[in-house]
Write an enzyme that holds these catalytic residues in place. Structure first.
Site, PDB file in Angstrom:
ATOM      1  N   GLN A 187       1.028-114.477  15.583  1.00 44.38           N
ATOM      2  CA  GLN A 187       1.424-113.414  14.866  1.00 44.38           C
ATOM      3  C   GLN A 187       2.694-113.123  15.687  1.00 44.38           C
ATOM      4  O   GLN A 187       3.402-112.778  15.206  1.00 44.38           O
ATOM      5  CB  GLN A 187       0.389-112.679  14.656  1.00 44.38           C
ATOM      6  CG  GLN A 187      -0.592-112.786  13.465  1.00 44.38           C
ATOM      7  CD  GLN A 187      -2.039-112.908  14.054  1.00 44.38           C
ATOM      8  OE1 GLN A 187      -2.311-112.997  15.502  1.00 44.38           O
ATOM      9  NE2 GLN A 187      -2.910-112.830  13.610  1.00 44.38           N
ATOM     10  N   ASP A 228      -5.209-101.065  13.809  1.00 44.05           N
ATOM     11  CA  ASP A 228      -6.133-101.021  12.258  1.00 44.05           C
ATOM     12  C   ASP A 228      -7.414-100.418  12.147  1.00 44.05           C
ATOM     13  O   ASP A 228      -7.184 -99.789  11.308  1.00 44.05           O
ATOM     14  CB  ASP A 228      -6.697-102.977  12.560  1.00 44.05           C
ATOM     15  CG  ASP A 228      -6.086-103.374  12.631  1.00 44.05           C
ATOM     16  OD1 ASP A 228      -5.544-104.506  11.372  1.00 44.05           O
ATOM     17  OD2 ASP A 228      -5.240-104.170  13.423  1.00 44.05           O
TER      18      ASP A 228
END
Length: 339
Positions: A187, A228
């Site tokens: 990513q 997260d």
């Protein structure tokens, strides 16, 4: 619902469109979301990713269903299905739980669609607040290391950690960004590098295992990462490899900051031990596949351990950059995350 536009998704002409991040940086392809199952697949396959973006995609879809005349039972069924699409990213649960509570308290479909719009607009505003708070901590000519991707592909605003970087760049600070490639799904190498190029910010991609060498040579002035899920004691889950960076930063005396909105705080989670960690498919580690070709470099059916996230303990964190401000360990211990 009104039209909504972000880098990672858009709601236009009564359609939810998702930018397929699996195809970036070489191709920009938009998926039209047509069902609950379609959106779950897009979330689980990482066509859309990033805790805030996942949550907003789900809440926007529920708003779309409400706007289309779905019954309360249908909305509740969709909420329950989407809520478990990814177990670690708590924004998904936080947003959908708000909508579920509103439905159970008698909100009609118009109110639910308005709530979806408000959640979208809130994330944009929260990103700006985090960016401004964090940019004040970035010195001129700073060499910043970041991990995974935390920009407009992970939120519907300017981002969390990357939002801070962009704000510092907009303030004319001469920054340089070290971009961790972020194994196994890259990513950083694919998405953060794309973000940096779009913004015109100087950067270099590094393999994840190069960070220690850079810190040892005093080539890293600060580390900025996203999250997260954040427990109320300050422990937080982020893309696998974040914990390693925090340990290295502590050893080398490099300031280590986590940047996230208050919507990423799990007020029911006491500490990092209670954060569920998603286990992903073994083939993500065995090789690469899909739009970038197919190549397996391991023995066939090699056993794999593939957690998507790790947990960084609070004592390794220099500061928590939230939309509400920047907090240190003493403030976190005093309950800053639950106020």
């Amino acid at each position: 619902m009104k039209d909504l536009f972000a880098t990672c998704l858009k709601y236009q002409n009564n359609q939810l469109l998702i930018l397929d991040q699996r195809r970036l940086p070489h191709e920009q392809h938009w998926h039209q979301c047509e069902s609950d199952d379609d959106l779950v697949t897009l979330i689980q396959s990482l066509a859309i990713r990033g805790a805030p973006a996942i949550g907003i995609a789900a809440s926007t879809w529920i708003g779309h269903l409400a706007d289309s005349g779905a019954s309360n039972d249908e909305l509740i069924k969709s909420i329950h299905k989407l809520r478990v699409a990814r177990p670690t990213a708590v924004n998904l649960m936080n947003y959908l739980d708000q909508m579920l509570e509103a439905i159970e308290q008698g909100a009609d479909n118009i109110a639910i669609s308005i709530m979806a719009e408000a959640l979208f607009d809130e994330d944009v505003a929260l990103c700006k607040l985090m960016a401004n708070h964090g940019a004040a901590l970035v010195p001129d000519k700073a060499k910043i290391l970041t991990h995974c991707n935390t920009g407009g592909l992970a939120t519907v605003g300017m981002g969390t950690a990357i939002g801070v970087i962009k704000a510092a760049h907009e303030q004319k600070k001469q920054i340089h960004v070290w971009v961790d490639e972020t194994r196994p799904l890259l990513q950083g190498g694919r998405l953060t590098a794309w973000d940096m190029q779009q913004a015109g910010i100087p950067y270099q991609i590094i393999c994840d295992n190069m960070a220690a060498m850079l810190m040892g040579k005093n080539e890293v002035d600060m580390i900025l990462v996203g999250a997260d899920r954040i427990a109320i004691n300050g422990d937080f889950a982020n893309k696998i490899g974040t914990y390693s960076l925090a340990v290295l930063a502590k050893h080398h005396g490099v300031p280590f900051y986590v940047v996230a909105p208050h919507t990423t705080v799990d007020k029911l989670c006491a500490d990092g031990d209670a954060i569920p960690i998603e286990q992903r498919a073994a083939d993500e580690v065995r090789g690469v596949s899909g739009n970038f070709g197919n190549c397996q470099w391991t023995p066939t059916d090699a056993p794999v351990f593939n957690p998507a996230f790790d947990v960084t303990p609070a004592y390794l964190v220099t500061g928590w950059i939230l939309d509400k401000g920047v907090f240190n360990q003493q403030e976190i211990d005093a309950g800053a995350l639950v106020r």
